[in-house]
Design a protein around this motif. Structure first.
Motif, short mmCIF file in Angstrom:
data_model
loop_
_atom_site.label_atom_id
_atom_site.label_comp_id
_atom_site.label_asym_id
_atom_site.label_seq_id
_atom_site.Cartn_x
_atom_site.Cartn_y
_atom_site.Cartn_z
N ARG A 135 43.07 40.68 40.02
CA ARG A 135 42.61 42.07 39.63
C ARG A 135 42.89 42.03 38.38
O ARG A 135 42.58 43.37 37.58
N ASN A 139 41.97 41.88 33.97
CA ASN A 139 40.51 41.82 33.52
C ASN A 139 40.15 40.57 33.05
O ASN A 139 39.07 40.16 33.25
N LEU A 175 38.45 39.00 36.17
CA LEU A 175 37.17 39.94 36.40
C LEU A 175 36.10 39.55 35.52
O LEU A 175 35.05 39.48 36.01
N LEU A 215 33.00 44.60 32.73
CA LEU A 215 33.77 45.12 33.83
C LEU A 215 32.96 45.99 34.50
O LEU A 215 32.96 45.88 36.04
N ASN A 216 32.16 46.82 33.96
CA ASN A 216 31.28 47.67 34.84
C ASN A 216 30.04 46.52 35.62
O ASN A 216 29.78 47.09 36.64
N GLY A 238 30.55 43.98 36.71
CA GLY A 238 31.07 43.31 37.85
C GLY A 238 31.13 44.12 39.03
O GLY A 238 31.32 43.46 40.07
N THR A 239 31.13 45.31 39.14
CA THR A 239 31.14 46.24 40.09
C THR A 239 29.52 46.25 40.86
O THR A 239 29.58 46.97 41.84
N THR A 277 26.09 45.24 42.67
CA THR A 277 25.58 44.49 43.60
C THR A 277 24.87 43.23 43.07
O THR A 277 24.53 43.19 42.04
#
Length: 195
Positions: free
Chosen positions: A119, A121, A124, A173-174, A176-177, A179
Motif C-alpha cells: 500500500r 506509494n 502503487l 496514483l490517481n 492507478g485507481t 479501471t
C-alpha cells in the motif's frame, strides 16, 4: 516483464533480463528477504520494470513501525557497506526512515514507513507504471528511458509523456485507481505523440 502478481516474490527477477538476474543474485547475497523479513521488504522502482538507467538505485520498501529498531538492525547487517547512512524524519505526518549504502556497484535504498509495502506509494507507482508500459509498449518505454537518461525522475517522465497536469506523483496514483478501460482511454490519447 513480470506479471503484476509476481512483484511480491523476487523470484520473478530470475526470469527477467541479465541485469535483473544480477540484481536477484545481489539481493540474495545481501540476504535482504531473510534479514529484513519482519519488515516485508519488496523491491520497487525501475529495475523490476526494466527502465533503469545508469545511476538508478535499488529501492527496497519496508513496513516499519519501530524506526529505531529498523535502523539498528540495518546498521548491524549493512553498516560496514560503502556510503552507509540512515535518516529518520517526519514527512506529511508520517515517520519515514531512509537507509542508503552501496553493494555490488548498486546504490541501495531501504525505505521504511508504517504502512504495508503493497500500500506504499512506491509500490502503487510501480504497478500503474507497469500497466502503462504494457499498454503502450516499447516506444513508450524507450521514451521514458530517454527522459530518465536526461536526468528526469521516473514519475515526472511518465507524467510528461502522458500530458498529466499537477503533481506527477499524485497524478500517477490517481491513474492507478482507474479501471483498465479508463486507463486505456487516457493512454490512447497520447499514443500518436509517442509513435
Amino acid at each position: 516483464m513480470p506479471d503484476i502478481a509476481d512483484f511480491a516474490d523476487p523470484d520473478y527477477l530470475l526470469r527477467g533480463s541479465v541485469l535483473q538476474q544480477e540484481v536477484y543474485d545481489l539481493l540474495r547475497g545481501l540476504r535482504i528477504t531473510e534479514v529484513l523479513a519482519a519488515y516485508h521488504p519488496l523491491l520497487a522502482g525501475t529495475v523490476p520494470l526494466g527502465i533503469q538507467v545508469e545511476g538508478s538505485d535499488l529501492d527496497i520498501i519496508c513496513e516499519v513501525h519501530d524506526h529505531v529498531r529498523f535502523t539498528a538492525e540495518a546498521r548491524s547487517y549493512f553498516g560496514d557497506r560503502e556510503g552507509f547512512s540512515a535518516i529518520t524524519r517526519i514527512v506529511q505526518g508520517i515517520v519515514r526512515t531512509k537507509i542508503n549504502f552501496v553493494a555490488g556497484g548498486w546504490p541501495v535504498e531501504l525505505f521504511g514507513q508504517p504502512r504495508p509495502t503493497l500500500r506504499q506509494n512506491g509500490y502503487l507507482h510501480m504497478v500503474v507504471e507497469w500497466r502503462i508500459l504494457n499498454m503502450l509498449g516499447a516506444g513508450f518505454r524507450e521514451a521514458v528511458i530517454e527522459l530518465k537518461r536526461g536526468g528526469m525522475k521516473t514519475e515526472p517522465a511518465f507524467a510528461r509523456l502522458l500530458h498529466l497536469e499537477g503533481d506527477p506523483y499524485e497524478a500517477l496514483l490517481n491513474l492507478g485507481t482507474l479501471t483498465p478501460e479508463e486507463l486505456n482511454s487516457v493512454c490512447s490519447k497520447v499514443y500518436p505523440y509517442i509513435y
